[in-house]
Design a protein around this motif. Structure first.
Motif, mmCIF file in Angstrom:
data_model
loop_
_atom_site.group_PDB
_atom_site.id
_atom_site.type_symbol
_atom_site.label_atom_id
_atom_site.label_comp_id
_atom_site.label_asym_id
_atom_site.label_seq_id
_atom_site.Cartn_x
_atom_site.Cartn_y
_atom_site.Cartn_z
ATOM 1 N N LYS A 79 27.170 -17.334 -0.442
ATOM 2 C CA LYS A 79 28.106 -17.145 -0.313
ATOM 3 C C LYS A 79 28.850 -18.096 0.546
ATOM 4 C CE LYS A 79 32.075 -13.272 -0.619
ATOM 5 N NZ LYS A 79 32.679 -12.206 0.689
ATOM 6 N N VAL A 80 29.877 -17.945 -0.498
ATOM 7 C CA VAL A 80 30.824 -19.552 0.240
ATOM 8 C C VAL A 80 32.263 -18.533 0.340
ATOM 9 C CG1 VAL A 80 32.253 -21.281 -0.983
ATOM 10 C CG2 VAL A 80 30.134 -20.590 -1.901
ATOM 11 N N TYR A 81 32.165 -19.953 2.006
ATOM 12 C CA TYR A 81 33.918 -18.738 2.834
ATOM 13 C C TYR A 81 34.937 -20.126 2.892
ATOM 14 C CZ TYR A 81 30.654 -15.297 2.991
ATOM 15 O OH TYR A 81 29.205 -14.418 3.135
ATOM 16 N N ARG A 82 36.225 -19.646 2.249
ATOM 17 C CA ARG A 82 37.468 -20.384 3.428
ATOM 18 C C ARG A 82 37.141 -20.192 5.079
ATOM 19 N NH1 ARG A 82 39.047 -23.429 -0.915
ATOM 20 N NH2 ARG A 82 41.236 -24.014 0.478
ATOM 21 N N ALA A 102 26.142 -20.877 -5.967
ATOM 22 C CA ALA A 102 26.100 -21.459 -7.297
ATOM 23 C C ALA A 102 27.658 -21.780 -7.322
ATOM 24 C CB ALA A 102 25.909 -19.643 -7.553
ATOM 25 N N GLN A 103 26.715 -22.409 -8.973
ATOM 26 C CA GLN A 103 28.793 -23.346 -9.216
ATOM 27 C C GLN A 103 29.508 -22.703 -8.686
ATOM 28 O OE1 GLN A 103 27.552 -26.544 -12.443
ATOM 29 N NE2 GLN A 103 26.028 -26.911 -11.336
ATOM 30 N N THR A 104 29.296 -21.677 -10.033
ATOM 31 C CA THR A 104 30.863 -20.514 -9.990
ATOM 32 C C THR A 104 31.110 -20.082 -8.516
ATOM 33 O OG1 THR A 104 29.459 -19.389 -11.413
ATOM 34 C CG2 THR A 104 31.341 -18.238 -11.128
ATOM 35 N N ASP A 105 30.546 -19.648 -7.323
ATOM 36 C CA ASP A 105 30.602 -19.600 -6.512
ATOM 37 C C ASP A 105 31.846 -20.409 -5.532
ATOM 38 O OD1 ASP A 105 29.673 -17.102 -6.895
ATOM 39 O OD2 ASP A 105 27.891 -17.179 -5.428
ATOM 40 N N LEU A 106 31.214 -21.777 -5.575
ATOM 41 C CA LEU A 106 31.729 -22.817 -5.167
ATOM 42 C C LEU A 106 33.051 -22.875 -5.659
ATOM 43 C CD1 LEU A 106 29.072 -25.617 -5.330
ATOM 44 C CD2 LEU A 106 29.924 -24.944 -3.250
ATOM 45 N N LEU A 107 32.994 -22.272 -7.270
ATOM 46 C CA LEU A 107 34.761 -22.965 -7.499
ATOM 47 C C LEU A 107 35.619 -22.012 -7.169
ATOM 48 C CD1 LEU A 107 33.017 -24.235 -11.103
ATOM 49 C CD2 LEU A 107 34.679 -25.622 -9.400
ATOM 50 N N LYS A 108 34.874 -20.654 -7.475
ATOM 51 C CA LYS A 108 35.715 -19.410 -6.858
ATOM 52 C C LYS A 108 36.630 -19.550 -5.301
ATOM 53 C CE LYS A 108 34.004 -15.829 -9.602
ATOM 54 N NZ LYS A 108 32.857 -14.484 -9.520
ATOM 55 N N ALA A 109 35.754 -20.154 -4.835
ATOM 56 C CA ALA A 109 36.277 -20.106 -3.125
ATOM 57 C C ALA A 109 37.347 -21.461 -3.361
ATOM 58 C CB ALA A 109 34.753 -21.228 -2.538
ATOM 59 N N ARG A 110 36.569 -22.829 -4.375
ATOM 60 C CA ARG A 110 37.334 -23.741 -4.357
ATOM 61 C C ARG A 110 39.224 -23.708 -4.917
ATOM 62 N NH1 ARG A 110 41.436 -26.784 -5.573
ATOM 63 N NH2 ARG A 110 41.319 -28.537 -5.710
ATOM 64 N N PHE A 111 39.241 -22.651 -5.409
ATOM 65 C CA PHE A 111 40.324 -22.473 -6.698
ATOM 66 C C PHE A 111 41.066 -21.343 -5.876
ATOM 67 C CE2 PHE A 111 38.315 -25.582 -9.271
ATOM 68 C CZ PHE A 111 38.988 -26.090 -9.204
ATOM 69 N N GLU A 112 41.045 -20.099 -5.334
ATOM 70 C CA GLU A 112 40.828 -19.257 -4.717
ATOM 71 C C GLU A 112 42.113 -18.616 -5.710
ATOM 72 O OE1 GLU A 112 42.823 -18.951 -0.306
ATOM 73 O OE2 GLU A 112 42.941 -21.760 -0.875
ATOM 74 N N GLY A 113 40.985 -17.881 -6.698
ATOM 75 C CA GLY A 113 41.768 -16.820 -7.737
ATOM 76 C C GLY A 113 43.000 -17.694 -8.452
ATOM 77 N N GLN A 114 42.881 -19.249 -8.232
ATOM 78 C CA GLN A 114 43.923 -19.873 -9.451
ATOM 79 C C GLN A 114 42.545 -19.787 -10.552
ATOM 80 O OE1 GLN A 114 45.265 -23.578 -7.796
ATOM 81 N NE2 GLN A 114 45.781 -22.628 -6.493
#
Length: 185
Positions: A9-12, A58-70
């Motif tokens: 899992k990716v975290y901020r 996973a790429q999707t997890d990276l992107l979800k964390a990067r864009f924070e709900g955007q």
């Protein structure tokens, strides 16, 4: 209180605010202990092991964390090839549409091409047809082959003619709109 870190899992950094007054210091300790790995400033992931070694997130997890709900949309050859319009391009760089950033950026082990463009919140196959036409050079699309394939697909009802025209009007360049109009005429 200790965080329950899920492997992969990716975290901020902001995720760790509830565990202390200084989340940056807390994350630095988790990194030093090997419980987290740094992807880029403010982004971390919990390492996950397989029989072949460490598995990146996973790429999707990276992107979800990067864009924070955007909102964002992953597109490119992996999507375009499924349309059956004659493309067989190989994806060298995932293409990600979003509302905030453009350019090539690396998120951990993966390099992405971000484009700040308009895109529908619920993209349809017809949107991806327009997207393919807009990126025909990148996809190595033969327009004559694509035209024949699209005419056949429309004749069998595989794609919605009205929606295709709407997507062309909203998201296509003049050349793409003209191409679609000629097919729909």
């Amino acid at each position: 209180m200790k965080p329950n870190l899920s492997p992969g899992k990716v975290y901020r950094t902001s995720h760790f605010r509830r565990y202390g007054h200084n989340p940056t210091r807390y994350v630095a300790k988790l990194v030093a202990d090997g419980k987290l790995k740094r992807l880029q400033s403010g982004l971390y992931y919990a390492p996950r092991q397989s029989s072949f070694g460490e598995v990146p997130p996973a790429q999707t997890d990276l992107l979800k964390a990067r864009f924070e709900g955007q909102p964002f949309l992953v597109t490119g050859p992996s999507v375009w090839n499924t349309l059956g319009l004659g493309t067989t391009a190989i994806e060298s760089l995932p293409l990600v549409y979003n509302k905030t950033v453009s350019g090539q950026r690396k998120l951990g082990p993966v390099r992405f091409e971000f484009r700040r463009v308009r895109f529908p919140s619920k993209p349809s196959a017809e949107f991806f047809i327009i997207d393919l036409l807009e990126n025909r050079e990148r996809a190595g699309l033969d327009l004559a082959l694509a035209e024949r394939a699209l005419r056949r697909a429309l004749a069998t009802g595989r794609f919605d003619r009205r929606r295709l025209n709407e997507m062309a009007e909203q998201f296509g360049s003049q050349a793409t709109r003209d191409f679609i109009q000629a097919i729909l005429a």
